[in-house]
Design an enzyme around this catalytic site. Structure first.
Site, PDB file in Angstrom:
ATOM      1  N   HIS A  36       0.812  -1.129  -0.030  1.00 32.13           N
ATOM      2  CA  HIS A  36       0.004  -0.013   0.048  1.00 32.13           C
ATOM      3  C   HIS A  36       0.779   1.271  -0.073  1.00 32.13           C
ATOM      4  O   HIS A  36       0.463   2.291  -0.631  1.00 32.13           O
ATOM      5  CB  HIS A  36      -0.745   0.179   1.151  1.00 32.13           C
ATOM      6  CG  HIS A  36      -1.775  -1.134   1.286  1.00 32.13           C
ATOM      7  ND1 HIS A  36      -1.749  -2.043   2.253  1.00 32.13           N
ATOM      8  CD2 HIS A  36      -3.195  -1.487   0.573  1.00 32.13           C
ATOM      9  CE1 HIS A  36      -2.881  -2.792   2.316  1.00 32.13           C
ATOM     10  NE2 HIS A  36      -3.724  -2.625   1.219  1.00 32.13           N
ATOM     11  N   GLN A  60     -18.383  -6.841  -0.475  1.00 30.34           N
ATOM     12  CA  GLN A  60     -17.246  -7.642  -1.516  1.00 30.34           C
ATOM     13  C   GLN A  60     -16.739  -8.872  -0.839  1.00 30.34           C
ATOM     14  O   GLN A  60     -16.183  -9.879  -1.150  1.00 30.34           O
ATOM     15  CB  GLN A  60     -16.098  -6.961  -2.097  1.00 30.34           C
ATOM     16  CG  GLN A  60     -15.139  -6.454  -0.790  1.00 30.34           C
ATOM     17  CD  GLN A  60     -14.006  -5.797  -1.465  1.00 30.34           C
ATOM     18  OE1 GLN A  60     -14.613  -4.380  -1.575  1.00 30.34           O
ATOM     19  NE2 GLN A  60     -13.052  -6.213  -1.746  1.00 30.34           N
ATOM     20  N   GLN A 152      -9.119  -7.152 -10.370  1.00 32.24           N
ATOM     21  CA  GLN A 152      -9.787  -6.126  -9.965  1.00 32.24           C
ATOM     22  C   GLN A 152      -9.302  -4.850 -10.726  1.00 32.24           C
ATOM     23  O   GLN A 152     -10.129  -4.026 -10.874  1.00 32.24           O
ATOM     24  CB  GLN A 152      -9.477  -5.979  -8.234  1.00 32.24           C
ATOM     25  CG  GLN A 152      -9.651  -4.634  -7.692  1.00 32.24           C
ATOM     26  CD  GLN A 152      -9.291  -4.510  -6.268  1.00 32.24           C
ATOM     27  OE1 GLN A 152     -10.211  -5.178  -5.519  1.00 32.24           O
ATOM     28  NE2 GLN A 152      -8.418  -3.755  -5.826  1.00 32.24           N
TER      29      GLN A 152
HETATM   30  O1  PAF Z   1      -8.144  -4.002  -2.849  1.00 28.16           O
HETATM   31  C1  PAF Z   1      -8.779  -3.694  -1.931  1.00 28.16           C
HETATM   32  O2  PAF Z   1      -8.250  -3.401  -0.849  1.00 28.16           O
HETATM   33  C2  PAF Z   1     -10.412  -3.475  -2.030  1.00 28.16           C
HETATM   34  O3  PAF Z   1     -10.764  -4.541  -2.756  1.00 28.16           O
HETATM   35  C3  PAF Z   1     -10.751  -2.087  -2.414  1.00 28.16           C
HETATM   36  C4  PAF Z   1     -10.194  -1.444  -3.777  1.00 28.16           C
HETATM   37  C5  PAF Z   1     -10.057  -1.022  -1.595  1.00 28.16           C
HETATM   38  C6  PAF Z   1     -12.260  -2.030  -2.462  1.00 28.16           C
HETATM   39  O4  PAF Z   1     -12.784  -2.394  -1.404  1.00 28.16           O
END
Ligand code: PAF
Length: 283
Positions: A36, A60, A152
């Site tokens: 991150h 999700q 994603q």
């Molecule tokens: O990758 C993630 O941490 C999640 O899927 C996101 C993009 C923050 C959406 O909740």
């Protein structure tokens, strides 16, 4: 510098109205790690104001998944954001993000039913829904996502294109541990023996990448051999999938495929679901 912490839509709107120049958003579910932080540093290069969202999105997670035990480390996340010079941390509650049960959500379409979507039905609908809401709430010029979640990333690019969302999507490379294991907030679930088994995912990808000159079958065979050994380890890796797919659609590439592809893998070690991938170019 301590970032401004916005927890409500009103607080976010107020800091957003004061933001100078361009804005970059890094959406996260918290439990921030070096992966991150590398995305935040990329965002810092791309825009004047950096917003990091921290929100564990219930939409999700499927039934039986790890929503309740997903790591929540907010104080450490804010420290990491401060160290990276983040301007704003948006940390809404579930009530703020979903004041009512949402009736209208984003449908991921066929791409959302492939690969990771096969084992996690509805996951990509929920992920796209929250990302679109974050785009509307924050109004970023650019949003930064990790290549680690390649499907994603592809789906967010597709949503931005299909729904004319005025945001540039930027990808940051996967950050790995010393032995190749991709950084993930879920790695902290692994005990030492599970951690030792989990490295097979990245070893399989490396074996596949090393076999790229032999074409798609050679790539899949080399990666599959590593996974086969890990399936016999103690504790075992239980593979969910190993696929060679088109980076934009996540549809399987054919036997004679040339050009870009993504070798993607997922498996379970104990109760932990892990994913990884490597971009390849097939000649
Ligand atoms: O990758 C993630 O941490 C999640 O899927 C996101 C993009 C923050 C959406 O909740």
């Amino acid at each position: 510098m301590t970032p401004v912490i916005a927890q409500t839509r009103e607080e976010l709107a107020a800091v957003r109205a004061d933001a100078q120049g361009t804005v970059a958003l890094v959406p996260t579910m918290g439990a921030l790690h070096e992966g991150h932080r590398s995305l935040i540093r990329r965002a810092r290069q791309l825009a004047d104001t950096v917003v990091v969202s921290v929100f564990v999105n219930p939409l999700q997670f499927g039934a039986g998944e790890d929503l309740d035990r997903y790591p929540r480390t907010f104080a450490a996340d804010v420290e990491a954001c401060a160290a990276e010079g983040v301007d704003v941390v948006f940390a809404p509650t579930v009530q703020v993000m979903y004041p009512d049960e949402p009736q209208v959500t984003v449908k991921a379409g066929p791409m959302g039913e492939r690969v990771e979507g096969l084992t996690r039905p509805g996951h990509f609908d929920g992920m796209l829904t929250v990302v679109l809401k974050l785009f509307h709430l924050v109004g970023p010029d650019v949003a930064v996502f990790g290549q680690k979640d390649a499907q994603q990333l592809a789906m967010i690019r597709r949503m931005a294109a299909d729904l004319n969302v005025p945001v540039a999507i930027e990808a940051g490379p996967t950050v790995r541990e010393f032995d190749g294991l991709a950084l993930s907030s879920r790695n902290r679930y692994l005990g030492p023996a599970e951690r030792a088994t989990a490295v097979a995912l990245s070893q399989a990808l490396q074996a596949g990448a090393d076999a790229v000159a032999g074409g798609p079958e050679a790539v899949l065979a080399a990666a599959g051999a590593v996974l086969g050994k890990a399936a016999a380890a103690d504790p075992p890796l239980e593979p969910d999938y190993l696929v060679l797919v088109d980076p934009a659609t996540f549809a399987d590439v054919g036997a004679g495929h040339t050009g870009p592809a993504v070798l993607a893998v997922a498996g379970r070690v104990g109760a932990t679901h892990l994913i990884d991938n490597v971009p390849l170019s097939l000649a």
